[in-house]
Design a protein around this motif. Structure first.
Motif, short mmCIF file in Angstrom:
data_model
loop_
_atom_site.label_atom_id
_atom_site.label_comp_id
_atom_site.label_asym_id
_atom_site.label_seq_id
_atom_site.Cartn_x
_atom_site.Cartn_y
_atom_site.Cartn_z
N ALA A 70 0.87 -17.90 13.10
CA ALA A 70 0.38 -16.94 12.11
C ALA A 70 1.40 -15.83 11.94
N TYR A 71 1.31 -15.15 10.81
CA TYR A 71 2.17 -14.00 10.55
C TYR A 71 1.57 -12.75 11.21
N ARG A 72 2.43 -11.96 11.82
CA ARG A 72 2.00 -10.66 12.34
C ARG A 72 2.95 -9.59 11.81
N SER A 73 2.38 -8.64 11.08
CA SER A 73 3.19 -7.56 10.51
C SER A 73 3.47 -6.50 11.56
N ASP A 74 4.59 -5.81 11.40
CA ASP A 74 4.92 -4.68 12.27
C ASP A 74 3.79 -3.66 12.18
N GLU A 75 3.26 -3.27 13.32
CA GLU A 75 2.07 -2.42 13.34
C GLU A 75 2.28 -1.08 12.64
N ASP A 76 3.40 -0.41 12.93
CA ASP A 76 3.65 0.91 12.33
C ASP A 76 3.74 0.82 10.81
N THR A 77 4.43 -0.22 10.31
CA THR A 77 4.57 -0.38 8.86
C THR A 77 3.23 -0.73 8.23
N TYR A 78 2.49 -1.61 8.88
CA TYR A 78 1.16 -2.01 8.39
C TYR A 78 0.27 -0.78 8.26
N ILE A 79 0.21 0.03 9.31
CA ILE A 79 -0.65 1.22 9.30
C ILE A 79 -0.18 2.22 8.24
N ARG A 80 1.15 2.41 8.13
CA ARG A 80 1.67 3.37 7.16
C ARG A 80 1.28 3.00 5.73
N ILE A 81 1.41 1.72 5.38
CA ILE A 81 1.06 1.27 4.03
C ILE A 81 -0.45 1.35 3.81
N ARG A 82 -1.21 0.88 4.80
CA ARG A 82 -2.67 0.88 4.68
C ARG A 82 -3.22 2.28 4.54
N GLU A 83 -2.81 3.18 5.42
CA GLU A 83 -3.36 4.54 5.40
C GLU A 83 -2.87 5.33 4.19
N GLY A 84 -1.65 5.05 3.74
CA GLY A 84 -1.16 5.71 2.54
C GLY A 84 -1.98 5.32 1.33
N LEU A 85 -2.31 4.04 1.23
CA LEU A 85 -3.12 3.54 0.12
C LEU A 85 -4.54 4.11 0.19
N ARG A 86 -5.12 4.09 1.39
CA ARG A 86 -6.48 4.62 1.56
C ARG A 86 -6.54 6.10 1.20
N ALA A 87 -5.55 6.86 1.65
CA ALA A 87 -5.56 8.30 1.40
C ALA A 87 -5.48 8.59 -0.10
N GLU A 88 -4.64 7.86 -0.80
CA GLU A 88 -4.44 8.14 -2.22
C GLU A 88 -5.68 7.81 -3.04
N ILE A 89 -6.36 6.71 -2.72
CA ILE A 89 -7.48 6.29 -3.56
C ILE A 89 -8.80 6.94 -3.14
N LEU A 90 -8.95 7.30 -1.86
CA LEU A 90 -10.22 7.86 -1.40
C LEU A 90 -10.28 9.38 -1.54
#
Length: 301
Positions: free
Chosen positions: A113-133
């Protein structure tokens, strides 16, 4: 860290946890979305990004690219994207968590399976969540990422059911004032994935129903991306903590990052970039009871 273009941001979020060696309905949906993202990148980050006369025809082109993508083209896009992310240290291939299931590891089936770099994954996810929420201007990049995640069934990994209501409200309000957002939010390409998944649906894989939130009217289509597994070990005479430790040791031995995470009154297991509940249980094989624990994926609550 260099800034990632649209398709790579999306791939870091959407490919994480998916099988890398074998095809799947979920991965097909993601690869189609990557194909769409690559087309939209031709106008993203330019003045044309805010020009409906240029962006909307490109949007239609992106949808056609997703719908018309064949198996050979999909494989090429997957290998290219995975290769780029791996070269940048943003993704790696590890043993699939499904390979930790008793039925798979005793049979010696190889699953990756693919595993994304944790720091990058969190940075993209939280950036997206912050902007839309949070209230404020929604960027075109944010809106496109949300659209790609919606159309590929990844939205449940990032937003709870109540947050999905908020996302829908924010995007509906934005679409009323922005012609590009309106055209995009009304455009779909997941029907192609539904058609592709016909044989899986007959095997009780329901593309538009979330089995972990049964009875809830969901805004976005649901696509199963993570699976429950069973790990065998002695349950009798053990306490909750020792059972969790046994599971964590097994998963770590199989190549996964595992840690305990408090969520209210319960303790979840964070395995790589996903969360799971653990339940002690007994499974029968050829009428023989086998003690162990089920791990059930936890989507946003």
């Amino acid at each position: 860290m260099k800034e990632l273009v649209l398709s790579r941001q999306y791939a870091v979020i959407a490919l994480d946890g998916l099988e890398s060696l074998h095809p799947s309905v979920a991965k097909s949906a993601v690869i189609r979305a990557i194909a769409a993202a690559k087309v939209l990148e031709e106008v993203m980050y330019t003045e044309a990004e805010s020009d409906p006369a240029v962006f909307i025809p490109k949007l239609n082109e992106a949808v056609e690219a997703a719908k018309d993508l064949g198996k050979k083209g999909a494989k090429q896009i997957e290998e290219e994207m995975a290769g780029l992310l791996e070269a940048d240290g943003l993704m790696e291939q590890i043993p699939d968590i499904l390979g930790c299931d008793m039925d798979y590891y005793t049979a010696g089936v190889e699953l990756k399976a693919y595993r994304s770099d944790e720091d990058t994954y969190i940075r993209i996810r939280e950036g997206l969540r912050a902007e839309i929420l949070e209230e404020g201007v929604i960027s075109t990049e944010c809106a496109v990422l949300l659209w790609l995640l919606r159309e590929s069934g990844c939205i449940h990994d990032l937003f709870s059911v109540s947050e999905q209501d908020q996302v829908q409200r924010r995007m509906t309000d934005a679409a009323a004032e922005n012609e590009i957002f309106r055209a995009m939010w009304q455009t779909e390409f997941h029907s192609a994935v539904e058609s592709f998944a016909g044989r899986f649906l007959r095997a009780k894989h329901n593309l538009f129903k979330n089995p972990y939130l049964e009875g809830v009217n969901l805004i976005f289509p649901y696509l199963e991306r993570r699976k429950a597994i069973f790990i065998d070990f002695v349950v009798l005479g053990t306490d909750v903590q020792s059972r969790r430790i046994a599971v964590m040791e097994h998963l770590s031995k199989m190549g996964h990052y595992v840690e305990e995470v408090k969520s209210g009154s319960e303790t979840l297991l964070k395995i790589d970039n996903a969360y799971y509940r653990i339940f002690p249980t007994v499974k029968r094989a050829y009428k023989v009871p086998i003690q162990g624990a089920n791990l059930v994926p936890v989507y946003q609550m």
